[in-house]
Motif scaffolding. Structure first.
Motif, short mmCIF file in Angstrom:
data_model
loop_
_atom_site.label_atom_id
_atom_site.label_comp_id
_atom_site.label_asym_id
_atom_site.label_seq_id
_atom_site.Cartn_x
_atom_site.Cartn_y
_atom_site.Cartn_z
N VAL A 50 -15.61 -7.13 14.03
CA VAL A 50 -14.83 -7.16 12.79
C VAL A 50 -14.28 -8.57 12.63
O VAL A 50 -13.65 -9.11 13.53
N ARG A 51 -14.50 -9.17 11.49
CA ARG A 51 -14.05 -10.54 11.27
C ARG A 51 -13.86 -10.80 9.79
O ARG A 51 -14.08 -9.91 8.96
N GLY A 52 -13.45 -12.02 9.48
CA GLY A 52 -13.29 -12.41 8.09
C GLY A 52 -12.20 -11.63 7.38
O GLY A 52 -11.12 -11.37 7.92
N ALA A 53 -12.50 -11.23 6.15
CA ALA A 53 -11.51 -10.53 5.33
C ALA A 53 -11.12 -9.19 5.94
O ALA A 53 -9.97 -8.75 5.78
N TYR A 54 -12.04 -8.55 6.65
CA TYR A 54 -11.74 -7.25 7.25
C TYR A 54 -10.67 -7.39 8.34
O TYR A 54 -9.76 -6.57 8.45
N PHE A 55 -10.78 -8.44 9.14
CA PHE A 55 -9.75 -8.68 10.15
C PHE A 55 -8.42 -9.01 9.49
O PHE A 55 -7.36 -8.55 9.95
N ALA A 56 -8.44 -9.80 8.43
CA ALA A 56 -7.21 -10.17 7.73
C ALA A 56 -6.51 -8.92 7.19
O ALA A 56 -5.29 -8.78 7.29
N ILE A 57 -7.29 -8.01 6.62
CA ILE A 57 -6.71 -6.78 6.07
C ILE A 57 -6.13 -5.91 7.17
O ILE A 57 -5.04 -5.34 7.03
N LEU A 58 -6.82 -5.81 8.29
CA LEU A 58 -6.31 -5.02 9.41
C LEU A 58 -5.00 -5.60 9.95
O LEU A 58 -4.05 -4.85 10.24
N SER A 59 -4.94 -6.91 10.09
CA SER A 59 -3.70 -7.53 10.58
C SER A 59 -2.57 -7.35 9.59
O SER A 59 -1.41 -7.15 9.98
N GLN A 60 -2.89 -7.38 8.30
CA GLN A 60 -1.87 -7.15 7.28
C GLN A 60 -1.36 -5.72 7.32
O GLN A 60 -0.15 -5.48 7.20
N ALA A 61 -2.27 -4.77 7.50
CA ALA A 61 -1.87 -3.37 7.61
C ALA A 61 -1.00 -3.14 8.84
O ALA A 61 -0.06 -2.33 8.81
N LEU A 62 -1.29 -3.85 9.91
CA LEU A 62 -0.48 -3.74 11.12
C LEU A 62 0.96 -4.17 10.85
O LEU A 62 1.91 -3.51 11.29
N ALA A 63 1.14 -5.27 10.12
CA ALA A 63 2.48 -5.75 9.79
C ALA A 63 3.22 -4.73 8.94
O ALA A 63 4.42 -4.45 9.17
N ALA A 64 2.54 -4.14 7.96
CA ALA A 64 3.19 -3.14 7.11
C ALA A 64 3.59 -1.91 7.91
O ALA A 64 4.70 -1.38 7.74
N ALA A 65 2.72 -1.46 8.81
CA ALA A 65 3.02 -0.28 9.62
C ALA A 65 4.18 -0.55 10.58
O ALA A 65 5.04 0.32 10.81
N PHE A 66 4.23 -1.77 11.11
CA PHE A 66 5.30 -2.13 12.04
C PHE A 66 6.66 -2.10 11.34
O PHE A 66 7.65 -1.60 11.88
N VAL A 67 6.71 -2.61 10.13
CA VAL A 67 7.96 -2.62 9.36
C VAL A 67 8.39 -1.19 9.04
O VAL A 67 9.59 -0.85 9.15
N ILE A 68 7.46 -0.35 8.65
CA ILE A 68 7.79 1.05 8.35
C ILE A 68 8.37 1.74 9.58
O ILE A 68 9.34 2.50 9.50
#
Length: 354
Positions: free
Chosen positions: A122-140
Motif C-alpha cells: 500500500v503506497r501513495g494516496a492510499y497510504f496517505a488516506i490510511l494515515s489520515q483515518a488513523l489521526a481521525a480515529a485517534f482523536v475520536i
C-alpha cells in the motif's frame, strides 16, 4: 546563519516571544520527521499528529501525576468521578518510563502499522488516506475517554516541571535551550542517516520501489524503519511541546494539524531536512503573525502558499535557494554545479506532473 539566530534569540526576544519560538521549534522537530518519511522515503503521512500526541500524552501523564502527589488522582479525574487511578496511568509515575514511552510507543505503533501496510504494498494516496483515518480515529478515541485522557480539554495546568515553575522566565529560557539542543541533535542524526547506505536505499525506494524489490531488497522493511524513526521524532516533539506550552489536547493532534505540518514541510522543501525544519518554523511563525492581524484570513493564505509552492517551486524554499545558487554558479567561468541527483530528479518529476 541558523545557529547565529538561535544563539541570539534568548537575548533579543522577550519571554513571551521566546516561548513562541520554542513552540515553533517543537513543530520543527515534528516537521523533521515528516521530511525524513515523505521527502526521503516518499511516504506522505497525513497522520503525524498521532505520534506527536502519543509523545505528548506520555509526558503530560507524568506531569499530572507529579502535580497530584503520591496516592492522589489528577484533578480532571476527580472532576470526572474516577475513584481509582487507571492501570494505564500507573507506570507513568516514573519520569524515566514516561520519557522512554514518549519515544518508544510512537515508534512501536508506526512499526506495527508499517509492517501491516507496506507488506501489502500500500503506497501513495492510499497510504496517505490510511494515515489520515488513523489521526481521525485517534482523536475520536481521546475525546470519548474523559476520565482517562481528559476528553476534549486534554491534559493541562502543569504546576511543576522537573522541579521548576513553568511560568518562570528562567524556566522558559531553559526550555528554549533544551528544545534547540534536541532539534540540532536530531537534525544531525537524521542527516547522517540520510547520507548512510540505508538513506541511499530509502531514496531508491522512493524513486523506484519496484526496481528496488526486483534487486532483492526488502522495500517494505526499509519503509517501515523510516516510518518508525519519523514517528519517534514526532513523539519527542510532542513530549517537549507539553512543558513548553502547558497543554496537550485532541485539537492539536487531528487531521488538520497533521496536514498543516505537511504543508510546512512542502513550503520549506521536503527534499531537504533543513528545508523541512525551516518550513516548520516559518509557517507557524506566519500563523501567529497573520492570525493576530487577520484571524479569519489565515487559512486562505495558508492554502494559497501551499498551491503557489507546489505549482511554482515544487522543491520549496530549499529547492529555490539551491536553484538560485546553481544559476549564479553557472555564470562563473569554469564552474559546473552538480545538484543532488536524487532531489533534483524528484523535483523535476514533480514539476512535470504538477
Amino acid at each position: 546563519m541558523a545557529l547565529l539566530v538561535l544563539a541570539v534569540a534568548p537575548a533579543a526576544l522577550d519571554p513571551f516571544r521566546l516561548g513562541l519560538l520554542t513552540k515553533y521549534l517543537c513543530f520543527a522537530i515534528a516537521a523533521l520527521g515528516i521530511g525524513l518519511a515523505w521527502g526521503q522515503g516518499g511516504m506522505l503521512t497525513l497522520g503525524q499528529g498521532v505520534f506527536f500526541g502519543l509523545g505528548g500524552y506520555s509526558m503530560a501523564m507524568y506531569l499530572k501525576l507529579h502535580d497530584a502527589g503520591p496516592g492522589n488522582l489528577p484533578d480532571f479525574m476527580v472532576w470526572s468521578g474516577v475513584e481509582e487511578l487507571p492501570l494505564l496511568w500507573k507506570p507513568f509515575a516514573s519520569p524515566v518510563f514516561a520519557i522512554a514511552a514518549a519515544v518508544l510507543v510512537p515508534a512501536a505503533t508506526a512499526a506495527l502499522l508499517g509492517y501491516l501496510i507496506f507488506r501489502q504494498r500500500v503506497r501513495g494516496a492510499y497510504f496517505a488516506i490510511l494515515s489520515q483515518a488513523l489521526a481521525a480515529a485517534f482523536v475520536i478515541w481521546l475525546v470519548g475517554r474523559q476520565g482517562l485522557t481528559g476528553g476534549t480539554n486534554g491534559l493541562t495546568h502543569f504546576y511543576d516541571v522537573f522541579g521548576r515553575d513553568p511560568e518562570d522566565d528562567g524556566t522558559k529560557r531553559g526550555f528554549y535551550f533544551v528544545v534547540a539542543l534536541v532539534l540540532g541533535t536530531l537534525y544531525l542524526l537524521a542527516r547522517q542517516l540520510v547520507k548512510s547506505r540505508f538513506g541511499r536505499l530509502l531514496v531508491a525506494v522512493r524513486d523506484g520501489e519496484d526496481r528496488v524489490r526486483f534487486l532483492g531488497y526488502n522495500a517494505a522493511a526499509v519503509k517501515t524503519i523510516a516510518f518508525a524513526v519519523s514517528a519517534a521524532i514526532a513523539g519527542i516533539a510532542g513530549a517537549l511541546y507539553v512543558p513548553v506550552v502547558g497543554i496537550i489536547s485532541p485539537s492539536l493532534l487531528g487531521v488538520v494539524p497533521s496536514i498543516e505540518l505537511v504543508v510546512a514541510v512542502a513550503i520549506g522543501g521536503r527534499y531537504s531536512l533543513g528545508g523541512a525544519v525551516l518550513g516548520g518554523v516559518l509557517l507557524n511563525w506566519a500563523h501567529t503573525a497573520f492570525s493576530e492581524q487577520y484571524p479569519s484570513g489565515w487559512v486562505y493564505l495558508q492554502g494559497l502558499l501551499f498551491i503557489l509552492v507546489i505549482v511554482l517551486v515544487p522543491g520549496g524554499i530549499a529547492g529555490a535557494v539551491r536553484q538560485a545558487g546553481d544559476a549564479i554558479a553557472r555564470r562563473r567561468p569554469g564552474v559546473r554545479p552538480e545538484p543532488p541527483p536524487a532531489a533534483d530528479a524528484a523535483e523535476r518529476k514533480e514539476a512535470a506532473t504538477a
